[in-house]
Design a protein around this motif. Structure first.
Motif, PDB file in Angstrom:
ATOM      1  N   GLY A   1      23.195  79.346  19.436  1.00 36.52           N
ATOM      2  CA  GLY A   1      21.889  79.814  19.898  1.00 36.52           C
ATOM      3  C   GLY A   1      20.708  79.027  19.378  1.00 36.52           C
ATOM      4  N   VAL A   2      20.969  77.936  18.666  1.00 33.31           N
ATOM      5  CA  VAL A   2      19.852  77.147  18.101  1.00 33.31           C
ATOM      6  C   VAL A   2      19.684  75.861  18.905  1.00 33.31           C
ATOM      7  N   LEU A   3      18.477  75.669  19.428  1.00 30.31           N
ATOM      8  CA  LEU A   3      18.177  74.463  20.198  1.00 30.31           C
ATOM      9  C   LEU A   3      17.779  73.343  19.240  1.00 30.31           C
ATOM     10  N   MET A   4      18.443  72.205  19.359  1.00 34.42           N
ATOM     11  CA  MET A   4      18.131  71.060  18.496  1.00 34.42           C
ATOM     12  C   MET A   4      17.299  70.050  19.276  1.00 34.42           C
ATOM     13  N   ARG A   5      16.511  69.273  18.522  1.00 33.20           N
ATOM     14  CA  ARG A   5      15.793  68.153  19.155  1.00 33.20           C
ATOM     15  C   ARG A   5      16.799  67.017  19.354  1.00 33.20           C
ATOM     16  N   PRO A   6      16.722  66.305  20.466  1.00 33.95           N
ATOM     17  CA  PRO A   6      17.665  65.198  20.659  1.00 33.95           C
ATOM     18  C   PRO A   6      17.405  64.097  19.626  1.00 33.95           C
ATOM     19  N   ARG A   7      18.472  63.591  19.067  1.00 36.39           N
ATOM     20  CA  ARG A   7      18.357  62.605  17.988  1.00 36.39           C
ATOM     21  C   ARG A   7      19.050  61.327  18.449  1.00 36.39           C
ATOM     22  N   LEU A   8      18.281  60.282  18.575  1.00 36.16           N
ATOM     23  CA  LEU A   8      18.834  59.019  19.072  1.00 36.16           C
ATOM     24  C   LEU A   8      18.804  57.928  18.006  1.00 36.16           C
ATOM     25  N   VAL A   9      17.875  58.055  17.059  1.00 35.25           N
ATOM     26  CA  VAL A   9      17.788  57.050  15.985  1.00 35.25           C
ATOM     27  C   VAL A   9      18.249  57.718  14.698  1.00 35.25           C
ATOM     28  N   ASP A  10      19.239  57.112  14.066  1.00 33.79           N
ATOM     29  CA  ASP A  10      19.767  57.683  12.828  1.00 33.79           C
ATOM     30  C   ASP A  10      18.930  57.226  11.635  1.00 33.79           C
ATOM     31  N   GLN A  11      18.701  55.936  11.547  1.00 31.00           N
ATOM     32  CA  GLN A  11      17.902  55.417  10.432  1.00 31.00           C
ATOM     33  C   GLN A  11      17.365  54.028  10.743  1.00 31.00           C
ATOM     34  N   VAL A  12      16.419  53.614   9.919  1.00 33.06           N
ATOM     35  CA  VAL A  12      15.892  52.249   9.998  1.00 33.06           C
ATOM     36  C   VAL A  12      16.181  51.583   8.662  1.00 33.06           C
ATOM     37  N   GLN A  13      16.769  50.390   8.723  1.00 35.85           N
ATOM     38  CA  GLN A  13      17.154  49.678   7.498  1.00 35.85           C
ATOM     39  C   GLN A  13      16.379  48.371   7.393  1.00 35.85           C
ATOM     40  N   ASP A  14      16.238  47.886   6.147  1.00 36.20           N
ATOM     41  CA  ASP A  14      15.655  46.550   6.001  1.00 36.20           C
ATOM     42  C   ASP A  14      16.773  45.521   6.134  1.00 36.20           C
ATOM     43  N   LEU A  15      16.446  44.248   5.901  1.00 36.46           N
ATOM     44  CA  LEU A  15      17.420  43.181   6.156  1.00 36.46           C
ATOM     45  C   LEU A  15      18.617  43.245   5.218  1.00 36.46           C
ATOM     46  N   ASP A  16      18.407  43.839   4.052  1.00 41.09           N
ATOM     47  CA  ASP A  16      19.522  43.935   3.099  1.00 41.09           C
ATOM     48  C   ASP A  16      20.313  45.222   3.264  1.00 41.09           C
ATOM     49  N   GLY A  17      20.020  45.974   4.291  1.00 37.30           N
ATOM     50  CA  GLY A  17      20.769  47.199   4.563  1.00 37.30           C
ATOM     51  C   GLY A  17      20.247  48.409   3.798  1.00 37.30           C
ATOM     52  N   ARG A  18      19.114  48.253   3.100  1.00 38.15           N
ATOM     53  CA  ARG A  18      18.546  49.415   2.398  1.00 38.15           C
ATOM     54  C   ARG A  18      17.882  50.326   3.424  1.00 38.15           C
ATOM     55  N   VAL A  19      18.095  51.601   3.241  1.00 39.23           N
ATOM     56  CA  VAL A  19      17.556  52.570   4.208  1.00 39.23           C
ATOM     57  C   VAL A  19      16.063  52.776   3.943  1.00 39.23           C
ATOM     58  N   LEU A  20      15.271  52.576   4.979  1.00 44.04           N
ATOM     59  CA  LEU A  20      13.817  52.760   4.842  1.00 44.04           C
ATOM     60  C   LEU A  20      13.389  54.127   5.363  1.00 44.04           C
ATOM     61  N   VAL A  21      13.914  54.493   6.495  1.00 45.65           N
ATOM     62  CA  VAL A  21      13.567  55.781   7.105  1.00 45.65           C
ATOM     63  C   VAL A  21      14.847  56.421   7.630  1.00 45.65           C
ATOM     64  N   THR A  22      15.009  57.689   7.388  1.00 43.95           N
ATOM     65  CA  THR A  22      16.122  58.395   8.035  1.00 43.95           C
ATOM     66  C   THR A  22      15.529  59.499   8.912  1.00 43.95           C
ATOM     67  N   TYR A  23      16.219  59.777   9.956  1.00 42.39           N
ATOM     68  CA  TYR A  23      15.758  60.814  10.887  1.00 42.39           C
ATOM     69  C   TYR A  23      16.767  61.952  10.861  1.00 42.39           C
ATOM     70  N   PRO A  24      16.547  62.963  10.043  1.00 45.40           N
ATOM     71  CA  PRO A  24      17.520  64.057   9.954  1.00 45.40           C
ATOM     72  C   PRO A  24      17.483  64.917  11.212  1.00 45.40           C
ATOM     73  N   PRO A  25      18.546  65.714  11.431  1.00 49.84           N
ATOM     74  CA  PRO A  25      18.545  66.614  12.593  1.00 49.84           C
ATOM     75  C   PRO A  25      17.362  67.583  12.514  1.00 49.84           C
ATOM     76  N   GLN A  26      16.787  67.863  13.669  1.00 52.80           N
ATOM     77  CA  GLN A  26      15.611  68.747  13.695  1.00 52.80           C
ATOM     78  C   GLN A  26      15.882  69.945  14.594  1.00 52.80           C
ATOM     79  N   VAL A  27      15.633  71.098  14.055  1.00 51.53           N
ATOM     80  CA  VAL A  27      15.788  72.315  14.852  1.00 51.53           C
ATOM     81  C   VAL A  27      14.521  72.516  15.681  1.00 51.53           C
ATOM     82  N   ALA A  28      14.706  72.712  16.976  1.00 53.14           N
ATOM     83  CA  ALA A  28      13.532  73.006  17.815  1.00 53.14           C
ATOM     84  C   ALA A  28      13.173  74.488  17.670  1.00 53.14           C
TER      85      ALA A  28
END
Lengths: 626, 129
Positions: free
Chosen positions: A471-498
């Motif tokens: 019964g919980v509507l989620m926001r569609p998630r298409l981007v998991d994360q953004v990494q720099d050139l060395d593979g370090r995670v800069l931004v993560t996009y966690p699941p979002q409940v609508a």
């Protein structure tokens, strides 16, 4: 006499020297003082260079780290026609086959051209772009050809001046600018998600014009600021052949290359979806077919595919129709799949229970002067669960009437219809949900069966995912994360409940009803899987054109999820105008495709099996439980 | 005596000669040093340019190989290769897959020296059985 003659000669020489030195002094003052500014500027223009260093555009990866889009360093080959003289035909003849260009067109570019500038001076054109996106192999072939150009059988017999001119053509007539080419190693895989890029003119070196890649659609556009990086520059000097003198380099700012975007798309599932859609396309010959695969618990989009599709490596060969992501940009009446909204709302508002009986009027229901028909069979009295399982239009209309217009509209909006889903792709439309004040009398019977409302396939898939997700509507998630050139995670996009749409108990009841759809009792038997229980809903919507329905033209769909009680994937398959010869119902056309995609995806993702082959699927009859 | 000896015209005066020699050495050394330094700068600049070109070349090769790997690993390419090579490879059916449950680490008896990694071996043995 001799003495005075010598003195005169001495004076004469002194005078000459004095005049000579005087002239030199004047020249010195003229160059260093009087014309200092002009000459200093010219000198710096000849030697000093401010070279813009373009960043490399970042990669796009799938959730497992497979490369979906990358950038390849290439060159823009330019020429200086001013030093070609009358030899441009010969050069064009040699280069045309290597550069895969028309010989006449190439000769036209290499031919020296004169023009009159704004001060009325006649100048010769010294810069012309011959070809863009030339890769290393091609450039090596070009330079090799240029080095071995033969202008005449025995050049040694020619004058030094002519020999020098020929050597100048060989070594200095072609120059290159750095450029990059966007490459999609998987071709058309996930093309509508990735999008494509275009080029934009930009100033590169001392005012020279170059090209920079910009995202034009899809993730390439929405994440352009992450992907494109930041320019660097180099303040330096060059010799007469325009080669950099590193010792005189003053500033060197390295460009910051673009970041890497990691998507939630799984290339393996995407390939399964696209290959199944291709075979479905060949079988049913529709205008288009689209499929979305979502993880209901997180809203992650695992695959998103449309046919017709395009290859972003060869954009020119595709039509705008093929480039359109119909899953987010096309709206249509959803048909019977929309019944999940009215039944969920009725259960959540305690207006109905799954075991309640509804008189389906033998498939013909008069309301507000109009007649409503059942599409499949003429049903008598059905339980609410059977209304869903057998997809009775009359039953859904009666549940809608019982629920009331205000509450129906409220639940439509709760399920996310009439608003953007928030997916990070450009061009999403909101669909059409009219406010109750604009409803005609019959809307309350039409909307429950998916008419009088327009949705995107993504909205429908998310609504079904909400039921699968308790019964919980989620926001569609298409981007998991953004990494720099060395593979370090800069931004993560966690699941979002609508938002919560219906209670968990109601969602469970809906799962039970939707399981009944995929049984011998329902319209979606073809979606039944060997190793998993499936819950889903079929849909067949007549196409509308010019304000009325067109006979023989349908949208056929199936949206379902599995394993039904612990859903891993929610899959939506939508056909636009399938070939009528092979049927047009969602249960007959889309459900088998759902099954094939679901089985292959479950196998690929190693989803634990629920039931073994040949075991009967026990569909929980919620009515009995009640 | 000493005083008279000092002013003898034929006597070699070392002080000014050393000063002159030192000045010559200084200016000569400075000149040579300047030229040497300039040569070194040029040499290092050439070296830097070579290394930059090499770095760029390696970067290009790395990119090229990465793209080649991506193409070879793409699901479509793998599917086509399987079909072309006619290997008869198909995904395993769910009832052909044996799933192993993660078991709790066994309590080692006092004094026993069981390597925790042996758990894995036990599981592997279980598959063969």
């Amino acid at each position: 006499m001799r003495h005075s003659g010598q003195i005169r000669a001495l004076w004469f020489l002194t005078g000459c020297l004095g005049i000579g030195f005087g002239l030199l002094g004047y020249r010195l003052v003229d160059l260093q003082v009087l014309r200092h500014d002009t000459l200093a500027l010219e000198s710096s223009r000849n030697t000093e260079r401010r070279i813009v260093r373009l960043p490399r555009r970042g990669n796009i990866l799938d959730i497992k780290g497979n490369l979906l889009a990358t950038s390849k360093p290439v060159r823009t080959v330019c020429a200086d026609p001013s030093i070609m003289g009358t030899n441009y035909w010969l050069v064009a003849r040699q280069l045309a086959p290597i550069m895969r260009l028309d010989e006449n067109a190439l000769a036209g570019k290499l031919q020296p051209r004169w023009f009159v500038d704004e001060k009325g001076r006649t100048n010769v054109d010294k810069f012309v772009v011959l070809k863009r996106k030339v890769d290393d192999e091609e450039w090596m072939a070009i330079t090799n050809t240029m080095e071995h150009l033969v202008f005449c059988p025995d050049e040694k017999l020619l004058s030094k001046t002519r020999q020098r001119a020929f050597n100048q053509i060989r070594r200095q007539s072609l120059i290159t600018q750095e450029d990059q080419l966007r490459v999609y190693p998987n071709g058309s895989l996930a093309a509508h998600v990735l999008g494509y890029v275009g080029t934009e003119e930009t100033t590169l070196t001392n005012g020279a014009v170059g090209f920079q890649i910009k995202g034009r659609d899809g993730i390439e556009l929405t994440l352009n600021s992450f992907l494109e990086g930041v320019r660097g520059w180099r303040q330096t000097e060059t010799d007469h052949l325009d080669r950099e003198l590193v010792a005189y380099r003053e500033q060197d700012v390295t460009p910051r290359n673009g970041y890497t975007a990691v998507l939630t798309i799984d290339a393996g599932v995407q390939h399964i979806v696209e290959s199944e859609l291709t075979s479905a396309w060949e079988e049913h010959n529709p205008i288009s077919v689209a499929c979305t695969v979502i993880r209901p618990a997180t809203g992650e989009i695992v695959a998103m595919a449309n046919l017709p599709t395009f290859d972003p490596n060869n954009l020119a060969a595709s039509s705008p129709e093929a480039r359109r992501n119909r899953i987010i940009s096309d709206i249509a009446e959803p048909g019977s799949t929309f019944k999940i909204v009215v039944v969920s709302a009725a259960l959540n508002e305690n207006v109905s229970r799954l075991s309640d009986l509804v008189d389906c009027e033998r498939g013909i229901f008069q309301y507000a002067g109009l007649t409503l028909h059942d599409a499949h069979e003429k049903y008598g009295i059905l339980s609410v669960q059977d209304v869903v399982a057998k997809s009775s239009n009359v039953g859904a209309a009666k549940i809608g009437i019982k629920l009331g217009a205000e509450r129906l509209e409220e639940y439509m909006r709760r399920f996310g219809f009439g608003e953007s889903t928030g997916i990070v792709l450009p061009g999403e439309v909101r669909g059409i949900v009219h406010p109750v004040s604009r409803w005609s009398k019959i809307e309350i019977t039409r909307i429950p069966m998916g008419q009088g409302v327009a949705t995107t396939p993504l909205q429908m898939c998310l609504a079904m995912s909400a039921i699968a997700n308790k019964g919980v509507l989620m926001r569609p998630r298409l981007v998991d994360q953004v990494q720099d050139l060395d593979g370090r995670v800069l931004v993560t996009y966690p699941p979002q409940v609508a938002r919560r749409v219906v209670s968990e108990a109601v969602a469970q009841q809906m799962v039970a009803a939707l399981k009944a759809v995929v049984s011998t009792n329902g319209t979606g038997l073809s979606a039944q899987m060997d190793y998993y229980t499936v819950a889903g809903k079929t849909g067949t919507a007549q196409k509308a054109a010019g304000g009325k329905y067109v006979s023989g033209k349908f949208f056929s769909s199936f949206i379902g999820f599995f394993p039904a009680d612990n859903p891993e994937l929610c899959i939506s398959v939508v056909f636009d105008e399938p070939d009528m010869k092979k049927g047009h119902y969602g249960g007959a056309i889309a459900a088998p495709i759902f099954r094939r995609i679901a089985e292959r995806s479950a196998n690929y993702l190693a989803i634990p099996v629920e039931v073994m082959r040949n075991q009967t699927l026990a569909v929980t009859n919620h009515a009995e439980a009640d | 005596m000493a005083r008279n000896h000092k002013y003898q015209p034929a006597t070699l005066r070392f002080g000014p000669a050393i000063k002159a020699a030192l000045l010559c050495i200084f200016f000569g050394g400075a000149g040579i040093g300047y030229v040497w330094q300039k040569t070194q700068i040029q040499h290092l600049a050439d070296q830097q340019k070579r290394l930059e070109s090499r770095f760029e070349e390696l970067h290009r090769q790395n990119d090229k190989l990465m793209r080649a790997v991506a193409v070879l690993c793409s699901p479509r390419e793998l599917d086509e290769r399987v079909k072309k090579m006619n290997l008869g490879l198909v995904p395993p059916q769910p009832d052909q897959i044996v799933r192993l449950r993660e078991v709790a680490e066994p309590q080692a008896h006092p004094g026993s020296n069981i390597d925790p990694r042996s758990r894995e071996m036990v599981q592997m043995y279980a598959i063969h059985k």
